[in-house]
Design a protein around this motif. Structure first.
Motif, PDB file in Angstrom:
ATOM      1  N   VAL A 162       0.820  -1.346  -0.076  1.00 53.16           N
ATOM      2  CA  VAL A 162      -0.150   0.356   0.137  1.00 53.16           C
ATOM      3  C   VAL A 162       0.820   0.998   0.106  1.00 53.16           C
ATOM      4  CG1 VAL A 162      -1.448   1.265   1.583  1.00 53.16           C
ATOM      5  CG2 VAL A 162      -2.201  -0.913   0.832  1.00 53.16           C
ATOM      6  N   GLU A 163       2.007   1.306   0.725  1.00 49.56           N
ATOM      7  CA  GLU A 163       2.762   2.453   0.701  1.00 49.56           C
ATOM      8  C   GLU A 163       3.377   2.582  -0.564  1.00 49.56           C
ATOM      9  OE1 GLU A 163       5.980   2.052   3.718  1.00 49.56           O
ATOM     10  OE2 GLU A 163       6.706   0.168   2.834  1.00 49.56           O
ATOM     11  N   ASP A 164       3.636   1.583  -1.282  1.00 51.98           N
ATOM     12  CA  ASP A 164       3.987   1.855  -2.699  1.00 51.98           C
ATOM     13  C   ASP A 164       2.986   2.560  -3.393  1.00 51.98           C
ATOM     14  OD1 ASP A 164       6.789   0.843  -2.419  1.00 51.98           O
ATOM     15  OD2 ASP A 164       5.957  -1.046  -2.741  1.00 51.98           O
ATOM     16  N   LEU A 165       1.694   2.093  -3.463  1.00 54.01           N
ATOM     17  CA  LEU A 165       0.651   2.596  -4.307  1.00 54.01           C
ATOM     18  C   LEU A 165       0.617   4.226  -3.819  1.00 54.01           C
ATOM     19  CD1 LEU A 165      -1.817  -0.236  -4.075  1.00 54.01           C
ATOM     20  CD2 LEU A 165      -0.372   0.374  -6.028  1.00 54.01           C
ATOM     21  N   TRP A 166       0.687   4.671  -2.730  1.00 56.86           N
ATOM     22  CA  TRP A 166       0.566   5.934  -2.068  1.00 56.86           C
ATOM     23  C   TRP A 166       1.635   6.614  -2.783  1.00 56.86           C
ATOM     24  CZ3 TRP A 166      -3.714   7.882  -1.565  1.00 56.86           C
ATOM     25  CH2 TRP A 166      -4.822   7.263  -0.989  1.00 56.86           C
ATOM     26  N   ARG A 167       2.804   6.160  -2.844  1.00 52.80           N
ATOM     27  CA  ARG A 167       3.843   7.169  -3.594  1.00 52.80           C
ATOM     28  C   ARG A 167       3.584   7.260  -4.941  1.00 52.80           C
ATOM     29  NH1 ARG A 167       7.424   3.202  -0.453  1.00 52.80           N
ATOM     30  NH2 ARG A 167       8.170   4.182   1.673  1.00 52.80           N
ATOM     31  N   GLY A 168       2.989   6.301  -5.608  1.00 50.72           N
ATOM     32  CA  GLY A 168       2.609   6.327  -6.927  1.00 50.72           C
ATOM     33  C   GLY A 168       1.736   7.515  -7.061  1.00 50.72           C
ATOM     34  N   VAL A 169       0.850   7.360  -6.082  1.00 52.06           N
ATOM     35  CA  VAL A 169      -0.193   8.551  -6.330  1.00 52.06           C
ATOM     36  C   VAL A 169       0.491  10.121  -5.903  1.00 52.06           C
ATOM     37  CG1 VAL A 169      -2.259   9.851  -4.866  1.00 52.06           C
ATOM     38  CG2 VAL A 169      -2.082   7.191  -5.373  1.00 52.06           C
ATOM     39  N   PHE A 170       1.062  10.104  -4.933  1.00 51.37           N
ATOM     40  CA  PHE A 170       1.728  11.363  -4.463  1.00 51.37           C
ATOM     41  C   PHE A 170       2.792  11.913  -5.405  1.00 51.37           C
ATOM     42  CE2 PHE A 170      -0.852  11.108  -0.740  1.00 51.37           C
ATOM     43  CZ  PHE A 170      -1.228  12.144  -0.140  1.00 51.37           C
ATOM     44  N   LEU A 171       3.832  11.099  -5.656  1.00 50.99           N
ATOM     45  CA  LEU A 171       4.945  11.530  -6.397  1.00 50.99           C
ATOM     46  C   LEU A 171       4.694  11.635  -7.890  1.00 50.99           C
ATOM     47  CD1 LEU A 171       6.179  10.583  -3.745  1.00 50.99           C
ATOM     48  CD2 LEU A 171       8.098   9.913  -4.770  1.00 50.99           C
ATOM     49  N   SER A 172       3.876  10.401  -8.409  1.00 58.28           N
ATOM     50  CA  SER A 172       3.954  10.458  -9.847  1.00 58.28           C
ATOM     51  C   SER A 172       2.451  10.844 -10.563  1.00 58.28           C
ATOM     52  CB  SER A 172       4.181   8.907 -10.497  1.00 58.28           C
ATOM     53  OG  SER A 172       5.721   8.460 -10.144  1.00 58.28           O
ATOM     54  N   SER A 173       1.926  11.128  -9.213  1.00 51.88           N
ATOM     55  CA  SER A 173       0.324  11.414  -9.532  1.00 51.88           C
ATOM     56  C   SER A 173      -0.453  10.511 -10.384  1.00 51.88           C
ATOM     57  CB  SER A 173       0.160  13.035 -10.317  1.00 51.88           C
ATOM     58  OG  SER A 173      -1.076  13.411 -10.239  1.00 51.88           O
ATOM     59  N   GLY A 174       0.008   9.078 -10.222  1.00 55.32           N
ATOM     60  CA  GLY A 174      -0.448   7.811 -10.952  1.00 55.32           C
ATOM     61  C   GLY A 174      -1.945   7.686 -10.824  1.00 55.32           C
ATOM     62  N   ASN A 175      -2.570   7.890 -11.991  1.00 57.92           N
ATOM     63  CA  ASN A 175      -4.037   7.750 -12.031  1.00 57.92           C
ATOM     64  C   ASN A 175      -4.138   5.881 -11.810  1.00 57.92           C
ATOM     65  OD1 ASN A 175      -4.338  10.228 -12.369  1.00 57.92           O
ATOM     66  ND2 ASN A 175      -5.502  10.221 -14.227  1.00 57.92           N
ATOM     67  N   ASP A 176      -3.154   5.093 -12.289  1.00 57.54           N
ATOM     68  CA  ASP A 176      -3.380   3.904 -12.206  1.00 57.54           C
ATOM     69  C   ASP A 176      -3.236   3.338 -10.523  1.00 57.54           C
ATOM     70  OD1 ASP A 176      -0.523   4.649 -12.047  1.00 57.54           O
ATOM     71  OD2 ASP A 176       0.326   3.175 -13.227  1.00 57.54           O
ATOM     72  N   ALA A 177      -2.415   4.064 -10.011  1.00 59.83           N
ATOM     73  CA  ALA A 177      -2.319   3.847  -8.322  1.00 59.83           C
ATOM     74  C   ALA A 177      -3.700   4.151  -7.723  1.00 59.83           C
ATOM     75  CB  ALA A 177      -1.212   4.644  -7.829  1.00 59.83           C
ATOM     76  N   VAL A 178      -4.429   5.365  -8.261  1.00 60.43           N
ATOM     77  CA  VAL A 178      -5.520   5.747  -7.660  1.00 60.43           C
ATOM     78  C   VAL A 178      -6.569   4.699  -8.103  1.00 60.43           C
ATOM     79  CG1 VAL A 178      -7.569   7.467  -7.745  1.00 60.43           C
ATOM     80  CG2 VAL A 178      -5.071   8.252  -7.735  1.00 60.43           C
ATOM     81  N   HIS A 179      -6.566   4.058  -9.340  1.00 62.48           N
ATOM     82  CA  HIS A 179      -7.509   2.933  -9.648  1.00 62.48           C
ATOM     83  C   HIS A 179      -7.294   1.766  -8.815  1.00 62.48           C
ATOM     84  CE1 HIS A 179      -9.737   4.212 -13.308  1.00 62.48           C
ATOM     85  NE2 HIS A 179      -9.135   5.637 -12.923  1.00 62.48           N
ATOM     86  N   VAL A 180      -6.052   1.350  -8.442  1.00 66.92           N
ATOM     87  CA  VAL A 180      -5.976   0.245  -7.644  1.00 66.92           C
ATOM     88  C   VAL A 180      -6.334   0.480  -6.400  1.00 66.92           C
ATOM     89  CG1 VAL A 180      -4.204  -1.362  -6.803  1.00 66.92           C
ATOM     90  CG2 VAL A 180      -3.978  -0.839  -8.983  1.00 66.92           C
ATOM     91  N   LEU A 181      -5.910   1.547  -5.701  1.00 68.32           N
ATOM     92  CA  LEU A 181      -6.739   1.521  -4.161  1.00 68.32           C
ATOM     93  C   LEU A 181      -7.980   1.938  -4.246  1.00 68.32           C
ATOM     94  CD1 LEU A 181      -3.637   4.069  -3.423  1.00 68.32           C
ATOM     95  CD2 LEU A 181      -4.241   2.133  -2.158  1.00 68.32           C
ATOM     96  N   SER A 182      -8.798   2.608  -5.317  1.00 66.76           N
ATOM     97  CA  SER A 182     -10.137   2.515  -5.397  1.00 66.76           C
ATOM     98  C   SER A 182     -10.683   1.214  -5.463  1.00 66.76           C
ATOM     99  CB  SER A 182     -10.862   3.608  -6.688  1.00 66.76           C
ATOM    100  OG  SER A 182     -10.018   4.611  -6.561  1.00 66.76           O
ATOM    101  N   PHE A 183     -10.272   0.284  -6.255  1.00 70.25           N
ATOM    102  CA  PHE A 183     -10.830  -1.087  -6.410  1.00 70.25           C
ATOM    103  C   PHE A 183     -10.456  -1.845  -4.853  1.00 70.25           C
ATOM    104  CE2 PHE A 183     -10.940  -0.414 -10.692  1.00 70.25           C
ATOM    105  CZ  PHE A 183     -11.964  -1.551 -11.218  1.00 70.25           C
ATOM    106  N   MET A 184      -9.390  -1.331  -4.255  1.00 73.50           N
ATOM    107  CA  MET A 184      -9.415  -2.114  -2.952  1.00 73.50           C
ATOM    108  C   MET A 184     -10.391  -1.541  -1.818  1.00 73.50           C
ATOM    109  SD  MET A 184      -5.098  -1.714  -2.236  1.00 73.50           S
ATOM    110  CE  MET A 184      -5.454  -2.476  -0.697  1.00 73.50           C
ATOM    111  N   ASN A 185     -10.828  -0.288  -2.174  1.00 71.53           N
ATOM    112  CA  ASN A 185     -11.863   0.422  -1.563  1.00 71.53           C
ATOM    113  C   ASN A 185     -13.279   0.086  -1.693  1.00 71.53           C
ATOM    114  OD1 ASN A 185     -12.375   2.549   0.555  1.00 71.53           O
ATOM    115  ND2 ASN A 185     -13.139   3.710  -0.903  1.00 71.53           N
ATOM    116  N   GLY A 186     -13.440  -0.917  -2.869  1.00 72.16           N
ATOM    117  CA  GLY A 186     -14.687  -1.180  -3.069  1.00 72.16           C
ATOM    118  C   GLY A 186     -15.351  -0.848  -4.197  1.00 72.16           C
ATOM    119  N   GLY A 187     -14.376  -0.283  -5.074  1.00 71.17           N
ATOM    120  CA  GLY A 187     -14.822   0.218  -6.560  1.00 71.17           C
ATOM    121  C   GLY A 187     -14.760   1.659  -6.600  1.00 71.17           C
TER     122      GLY A 187
END
Length: 405
Positions: free
Chosen positions: A142-167
């Motif tokens: 999860v911490e890698d995914l959040w680095r992807g969100v904050f550093l790279s502004s990665g929409n792919d990381a946002v989508h993965v975390l959103s799926f983890m959150n129920g969609g």
């Protein structure tokens, strides 16, 4: 009995008569973007158009070269707004909406949780999106995914975390609920990553609320202050070992502006640039949000100028409003940890948040009979204009593509 031809002629005559009035007052069309003073969250002056500042003796002058359509300078601890310019103007937020995404979802998962990414979790990401480079069927912490969100502004990381959150849909709904809990009435969430979507808007005021709330979370503070990191890569088929690659924060002020601690930048082809920055100096933390200046680089230059002004003006200006505090579950005011200090005072009665307007931001509540007629004519004219805008936007996207970070 009037014929269809007569009725049509009368309608055309009414439209022709109303058009000069509408065309003579274009400001009336744009006005709904700024809430009237009676409904402005954070204080009456924040609902007025134009620059709002109340200098005392010895106060420095505001920068004169600001081009942002909207900006706000506030104290993260007290919530006092030192100066603002159209802070409730509703504009596309681009990736700064990820601040609200993080404030909503980050507390839900332990940073050491490992998640295997399914193919569907990184599908249907908007063309031209900024990506950190997540691959399906691989494990990510999860911490890698959040680095992807904050550093790279990665929409792919946002989508993965959103799926983890129920969609995606559930996450969007929770983000909207979180915005409303913070009294951020200017914000409409349609995509969790801030990708350009029709109707998705926020304001400099609301983005400052999101940043202030997010900075209370130590993990949020850590991620938004991280300048670079290593991100998990693919598995080398010859060795069976998994590689990694470096990622860097796209925030151009981080590491350059003294005392900057984050928070998030956002740029899209269609929305322009927006930036929310927080900096500490002499025990004070200031928040500055700038939306849609004249160019990409100007969003950083103007944020730095306003931070410089804010630190120099502290104690030399009377606040023109405040960032409202989020009510605690028991109805008391929360402890504010955005600047590492506690005890944010409750908002004074004259600057307390107003109830949410019953009508949608672009609704016609409060119009009398004359207003209804003008609104109907205006809607017909606006519908035609909207078609032209959509066609021009569509042509521009086909010609230039879409870029986001």
């Amino acid at each position: 009995m009037p014929t269809y031809r007569h009725t049509l002629a009368q309608l055309c005559a009414a439209v022709a008569a109303a058009l000069p009035v509408l065309l003579a007052a274009p400001a009336a069309v744009a006005a709904p973007q700024v809430p009237p003073p009676s409904t402005a969250v954070g204080g009456e002056r924040l609902g007025r158009p134009g620059v709002q500042v109340n200098p005392l003796a010895g106060a420095p002058a505001l920068p004169t070269d600001l081009t942002g359509q909207s900006w706000i300078v506030s104290d993260a601890a007290s919530g006092e707004v030192l100066a603002a310019y159209n802070p409730h103007l509703r504009l596309p937020p681009a990736s700064t909406l990820k601040i609200l995404f993080a404030d909503t979802v980050l507390p839900k998962f332990d940073r050491n949780t490992v998640h295997r990414v399914a193919d569907e979790e990184i599908q249907n990401i908007g063309p031209g999106s900024s990506l950190v480079g997540i691959k399906e069927n691989l494990d990510y912490r999860v911490e890698d995914l959040w680095r992807g969100v904050f550093l790279s502004s990665g929409n792919d990381a946002v989508h993965v975390l959103s799926f983890m959150n129920g969609g995606i849909r559930r996450t969007v709904n929770e983000m909207q609920d979180r915005a409303e809990a913070l009294q951020a009435w200017d914000t409409k969430v349609i995509s969790p990553d801030g990708y350009d979507m029709d109707g998705q808007v926020s304001s400099a005021y609301d983005l400052s609320l999101f940043a202030r709330a997010g900075l209370r979370n130590p993990d949020f503070r850590m991620y938004c202050a991280t300048r670079d990191a290593m991100f998990p890569g693919a598995v080398d088929k010859s060795t069976g070992r998994r590689g990694s690659f470096g990622i860097a924060n796209t925030d151009r002020l981080l590491g350059k502006y003294p005392g900057l601690i984050g928070v998030k930048n956002g740029t899209t082809t269609n929305a322009g640039s927006t930036f929310v920055g927080a900096a500490q100096r002499n025990g004070r933390t200031l928040l500055v949000t700038v939306m849609h200046p004249a160019s990409y680089q100007r969003v950083y230059d103007e944020t730095a100028e306003l931070l410089d002004w804010g630190f120099a003006a502290a104690g030399k200006v009377q606040p023109v409003g405040r960032l409202v505090d989020e009510p605690a579950a028991d109805g008391t005011q929360p402890t504010d940890q955005a600047s590492g200090t506690a005890g944010a005072p409750a908002p004074p009665p004259h600057t307390a948040a107003a109830p949410r307007p019953a009508a949608a931001p672009d609704g016609d509540a409060g119009l009398g009979p004359v207003g209804w007629g003008a609104a109907a004519v205006g809607a017909a004219v606006a519908a035609g204009a909207a078609v032209l805008v959509r066609r021009r936007t569509s042509r521009r996207r086909r010609a230039w593509g879409h870029f986001e970070c």
